[in-house]
Design a protein around this motif. Structure first.
Motif, PDB file in Angstrom:
ATOM      1  N   SER A 285     -42.988  75.252  42.794  1.00 46.09           N
ATOM      2  CA  SER A 285     -41.987  74.484  42.032  1.00 46.09           C
ATOM      3  C   SER A 285     -42.196  74.647  40.537  1.00 46.09           C
TER       4      SER A 285
ATOM      5  N   PHE B 189     -29.678  68.463  41.048  1.00 52.01           N
ATOM      6  CA  PHE B 189     -30.806  68.394  41.976  1.00 52.01           C
ATOM      7  C   PHE B 189     -31.686  67.181  41.705  1.00 52.01           C
TER       8      PHE B 189
ATOM      9  N   LEU C  82     -40.748  74.893  52.196  1.00 54.13           N
ATOM     10  CA  LEU C  82     -39.420  75.213  51.654  1.00 54.13           C
ATOM     11  C   LEU C  82     -38.686  73.950  51.223  1.00 54.13           C
TER      12      LEU C  82
ATOM     13  N   VAL D  65     -37.534  72.929  47.415  1.00 55.61           N
ATOM     14  CA  VAL D  65     -36.117  72.724  47.105  1.00 55.61           C
ATOM     15  C   VAL D  65     -35.892  71.372  46.440  1.00 55.61           C
ATOM     16  N   THR D  66     -36.585  70.347  46.930  1.00 59.93           N
ATOM     17  CA  THR D  66     -36.359  69.017  46.366  1.00 59.93           C
ATOM     18  C   THR D  66     -37.262  68.724  45.170  1.00 59.93           C
TER      19      THR D  66
ATOM     20  N   TRP E  38     -38.388  71.078  42.487  1.00 55.49           N
ATOM     21  CA  TRP E  38     -38.493  71.930  41.299  1.00 55.49           C
ATOM     22  C   TRP E  38     -37.759  71.356  40.088  1.00 55.49           C
TER      23      TRP E  38
END
Lengths: 325, 341
Positions: free
Chosen positions: B128, B157, B182, B186-187, B189
């Protein structure tokens, strides 16, 4: 006004992204949700229901863009379909019956943590190196390092199971019918203590340190020296001059947390089987109740976006610099 | 904020990274402008950390856990999930931390659990932060349209509620370690991207960057050779926060039963403890160790992060209070001198 409109545009885009995400996830992930649901609920679902279900979920043979526009239309008009695990209750109804509990739990915890944390932060910064300033931050960082669901487990074990001071699950006892009587309200309060306490414990450190650090910067400003030179009372300088000007980041943080109240207590709700949105989300995931899952996610996102937008509006009033930009 | 997980994750509550912990404002207020030469400032950061008590305590705790994770197969060569004792035994000489309701050795589970938890935490943290650096630098360097687009993505995001999104993503994807990593990246960064962007922006406007642009340096060279080295402290802070997020969020996901329940990790240990009713039967020794381990690792990282702030931001440093007796004219505090150099 331009600022507000720009922000509004941004939130609309963010909302659109989350709706689209909701639409795309079941369609592009491995496995067909409808078959999975069918396999799971075989005893309860008739084969002809599958077709209906596909219609409801919008997963049918129509081209993707047609499904997409149908889906958008449904979401914007609040038609989120029917919950599978709570058949035949509509998703909106299920969510409506649980949002209140989450707001109660998250809201209480947030307000307590923010008020107490900020006060401690103000004190710590005002008395640099004093007892509050040297002992509390490391301790609170340490407590904040625990996963809060673990603290919840600990509190449940200690105060619920071993000592038996507080009830260990649900939002109120089964024996009392919900009403606005003193008996019911106090019962709800007792059920609220442990879950709220664990959230307060983990989050209070963040509030305190944030406030402390901004306050330290504010205390170095010339107008504080000026106020001291004028001989104003320390309490007045602390709250009216220093804290008031150091408040802004905390206000922003409060607004952002306000939004996360709806989805944020998920793990605590699970530990205490508290009948809120987060607990329901996990239940929906475990029961492969896709319509409910998506409805919950959308509700949580909408809450976050709405709270942030309200903070933006408030911010324009509080900080004139935003307006001039 | 922390009401969101790691928030979840800070987040749970906070869900917005561990910013409140370190007191960093989203616009990276903690960083100092790069004063002198790059190498010098980085060396003084390292030196400051090595002489900082908080940083060294944190590093020592972390080192113990890394050593335990590496040594786990030597200490407990058997499969830790193997049933070796009676059910729900209290800690004693044979089983130092007792046994689970199935009769597994809790100590073996805890030590083996550190492997998966540290691995996921570090992977998520580095991944991240890496994405955050790419997005933040590109945003700040190119500006205009690219900045608008990247910032919009980042902000969206940031606003998507982390833990609920984690839960839903984990529910749709096939369970496994890869999925967990993963999903967490995704949540996770966006927070680092925002912090790094604002810091990069302030460095972007410095003269030496303008000079590099005028001399025709390639963008990549300027971004990674000129701007990035000046962000060392904030990159490090972000990395530590992301690792904390990764460890906490993995534990949360696994506790919900959404990880790969067949592996041994701290989160899964807690999941099984809950599942087998350790709380209601009073087997506190089953759920205490894994939670304490998570907390110790997160605490050690937070300590280091706190120290990075102290070293780079003199204002936050502990004030040496003048003794009430009013001693001789105060000597310059050694740490202060070094930071000024």
């Amino acid at each position: 006004m331009r600022f507000i409109l720009r922000r509004l545009g941004f939130y609309l885009i963010a909302f659109w992204v989350s709706i689209t995400l909701n639409f795309l996830l079941p369609r592009f992930m491995p496995g067909d949700p409808v078959s999975r649901m069918f396999a799971r609920n075989q005893d309860r679902m008739q084969p002809e229901q599958i077709e209906q279900l596909r219609k409801l979920l919008g997963v049918d043979d129509r081209p993707l863009w047609e499904q997409y526009f149908g889906y958008l239309q449904n979401m914007l008009t609040g038609q989120m379909g029917v919950s599978m695990s709570r058949f035949p209750a509509p998703v909106t109804e299920v969510i409506g019956s649980q949002v209140g509990w989450t707001l109660l739990l998250g809201g209480t915890a947030l307000v307590i943590a923010a008020v107490v944390g900020n006060l401690l932060g103000i004190l710590a910064a005002w008395r640099r190196g004093g007892a509050v300033d040297s002992a509390l931050p490391p301790l609170l960082i340490f407590i904040g390092s625990f996963p809060y669901f673990w603290l919840a487990m600990g509190a449940l074990y200690l105060f619920g199971v071993t000592l038996g001071w507080f009830p260990i699950r649900h939002a109120f006892s089964d024996t009392i019918a919900p009403s606005f009587s003193w008996e019911f309200v106090s019962d709800v309060g007792m059920h609220l203590v442990l879950p709220a306490l664990t959230i307060v414990l983990v989050s209070i450190g963040g509030w305190m340190l944030g406030m402390r650090n901004t306050m330290i910067a504010t205390n170095a400003e010339d107008y504080i020296t000026m106020a001291e030179a004028k001989g104003l009372r320390p309490g007045r300088i602390m709250f009216r001059y220093a804290a008031r000007n150091a408040m802004l980041p905390s206000v922003t943080a409060f607004g952002m947390s306000l939004g996360f109240v709806v989805g944020g207590a998920l793990l605590t709700e699970v530990v205490f089987a508290y009948p809120g949105v987060g607990y329901q989300l996990l239940a929906a995931v475990q029961g492969l109740d896709y319509p409910l899952m998506q409805g919950l996610f959308l509700t949580i996102t909408a809450a976050v976006l709405l709270a942030n937008f309200l903070v933006d509006i408030l911010y324009v009033r509080l900080d004139p610099r935003v307006r001039s930009n | 904020m922390t009401t969101s997980i790691a928030n979840t994750a800070s987040s749970l509550p906070g869900e917005t990274l561990a910013d409140p912990l370190t007191g960093k404002t989203p616009d990276g207020g903690a960083g100092l402008p790069p004063a002198v030469s790059v190498r010098q400032s980085n060396r003084s950061l390292l030196h400051g950390l090595l002489t900082n008590k908080k940083a060294m305590t944190g590093a020592a705790i972390l080192f113990v856990f890394i050593a335990l994770a590496l040594l786990a197969p030597v200490l407990f060569p058997d499969n830790p999930s193997k049933i070796t004792g009676m059910a729900s035994q209290e800690p004693d000489a044979e089983f130092w931390l007792g046994t689970t309701a199935k009769g597994q050795d809790v100590l073996a589970l805890t030590i083996h659990g550190s492997r998966s938890s540290l691995f996921v935490g570090l992977t998520v943290g580095f991944a991240s932060t890496f994405i955050g650096i790419l997005v933040g630098l590109a945003s700040a360097y190119f500006g205009k349209f690219i900045d608008e687009a990247l910032s919009l993505t980042t902000n969206v995001f940031l606003l998507l509620p982390g833990l609920p999104l984690l839960v839903i993503l984990a529910a749709f994807l096939p369970p496994g370690l890869g999925t967990v990593i993963l999903v967490l990246v995704v949540t996770g960064w966006a927070g680092s991207a925002r912090v790094l962007r604002s810091q990069a922006l302030s460095i972007r406007s410095k003269d030496f960057v303008a000079a590099a642009v005028v001399t025709g340096e390639r963008p990549l060279r300027i971004m990674f050779g000129e701007i990035l080295p000046n962000m060392a402290s904030i990159v490090m802070g972000t990395l530590l926060a992301c690792i904390i997020y990764g460890i906490g969020a993995q534990a949360g996901l696994e506790f919900l039963g959404l990880g790969d329940v067949s592996t041994v990790s701290w989160g899964n240990n807690l999941y099984w403890a809950g599942n087998e009713g350790a709380l209601l039967t009073g087997s506190w020794w089953v759920f205490v160790p894994s939670g304490v381990c998570i907390a110790l690792v997160a605490f050690s990282l937070a300590l280091i992060n706190y120290a990075v702030d102290e070293v780079t931001n003199p204002r936050l440093r502990k004030i040496k209070k003048p003794k009430p007796v009013k001693p001789q004219p105060t000597k310059p505090v050694p740490t202060g001198k070094r930071a000024a150099a």
